[in-house]
Design an enzyme around this catalytic site. Structure first.
Site, PDB file in Angstrom:
ATOM      1  N   ASP A  82       0.851  -1.191   0.000  1.00  0.00           N
ATOM      2  CA  ASP A  82       0.000   0.000   0.000  1.00  0.00           C
ATOM      3  C   ASP A  82       0.892   1.249   0.000  1.00  0.00           C
ATOM      4  OD1 ASP A  82      -2.392   1.464   0.280  1.00  0.00           O
ATOM      5  OD2 ASP A  82      -2.157   1.527   2.472  1.00  0.00           O
ATOM      6  N   HIS A 178      -7.726  10.351   4.336  1.00  0.00           N
ATOM      7  CA  HIS A 178      -7.090   9.341   5.186  1.00  0.00           C
ATOM      8  C   HIS A 178      -7.314   9.682   6.656  1.00  0.00           C
ATOM      9  CE1 HIS A 178      -4.190   8.094   1.805  1.00  0.00           C
ATOM     10  NE2 HIS A 178      -4.905   7.034   2.114  1.00  0.00           N
ATOM     11  N   GLY A 206      -8.924   5.558   2.292  1.00  0.00           N
ATOM     12  CA  GLY A 206      -9.560   6.282   3.388  1.00  0.00           C
ATOM     13  C   GLY A 206     -10.952   5.762   3.717  1.00  0.00           C
TER      14      GLY A 206
END
Ligand code: G3H
Ligand code: ZN
Length: 281
Positions: A82, A178, A206
């Site tokens: 990620d 986020h 998010g």
């Protein structure tokens, strides 16, 4: 099961019309809990770790834990990098057996972003590993990484970006943020316009804090992957915080860690069920 290849996992989710949750891990307990939660409800998903979090361990350790915890399970789970911050991280993760990769070059200009993604795609596709790219920056705080740029994805750039970069899935900036400190203001009309022109499925970052009815609607707009980090981290940290509040001499690390695994696994299971319309929120 073995860690499932990213292309196969995306195809499986598409065929079953499922949203894939991608849950962020940091350590052994989080990794164990995510797999436990997905397996408990027999739904597919991803364990993902950001470049930042990799500094606490390394890709080989994470991939090893995944393989161990997946033994005896029967639901498809992939392992994803990620917010990949460097080509070295990308290579280290692919070499360790990660089954999909994100390269986060959204802070760069359009041409530089494309160049970074192309380089990653060339490497990853040798190994049949799909690549997620990001167009438009996502505001907010991810662990200690703060991004204050507010730059939504421009639908006019999507087709060219995807075709030239070669990415396989695309993270979009549509008012998502986020972390739990800022409030997301999702622009579904913008997502619809992006979906109409995107040659590849979309990714929502998010996920924590976004109303579930909005997330569920995104299934109609080619959304395939939804990232959840803070919701799981909060469940983990809360376990220790509450115990400490009750007793400042609390020292049962094993007991609390086991409880944290249970709490995170329950949170992950609930999230995957809810976003797929299989449980009320
Ligand atoms: O890449 C990870 C995420 O986008 C997680 O975001 O912490 O707001 O759920 P979140
Ligand atoms: Zn993210």
């Amino acid at each position: 099961m073995k860690i499932v290849n990213g292309f196969d996992l995306l195809a499986y989710a598409k065929e079953k019309k499922l949203l894939l949750p991608a849950f962020n891990t940091t350590n052994l307990e989080m990794t164990k809990a995510i797999i436990k939660g997905l397996n408990a409800v027999h739904l597919p998903g991803m364990v993902q770790i950001s470049s930042n979090n990799l500094h606490l361990s390394n890709p080989e350790v994470i991939a090893y834990m995944m393989r161990e915890f997946l033994k005896g399970t029967d639901t498809p789970v992939g392992l994803h990098l990620d917010h990949g911050k460097s080509f070295d991280d990308v290579k280290a993760c692919v070499d360790a057996g990660f089954t999909s990769i994100m390269v986060d070059a959204s802070h760069l200009n359009f041409e530089e972003n494309i160049k970074e993604v192309q380089k990653t795609v060339e490497y990853c596709h040798f190994y049949h590993v799909p690549v997620e790219a990001e167009l438009g920056a996502i505001m907010g705080k991810e662990d200690d990484d703060v991004n204050e740029a507010d730059c939504k994805t421009d639908p006019a750039l999507v087709k060219e970006f995807v075709e030239r970069s070669g990415c396989d899935i695309l993270a979009v900036s549509i008012g998502n943020v986020h972390g739990l400190d800022a409030v997301a203001k999702i622009d579904l009309a913008l997502l619809k316009r992006i979906a109409e022109v995107s040659p590849v499925p979309l990714v929502l970052h998010g996920g924590s804090g976004i109303p579930f009815d909005q997330v569920k609607q995104m299934r109609d707009y080619n959304m395939i992957k939804v990232n959840y980090g803070s919701d799981l981290r909060r469940a983990f940290i809360q376990t220790f915080g509450e115990a400490y509040e009750k007793n400042h001499n609390e020292a049962n690390l094993y007991g609390l860690s086991a409880k944290a695994v249970e709490n995170v696994s329950k949170t992950a299971a609930d999230l995957v069920l809810i976003i797929n319309g299989l449980k009320e929120s």
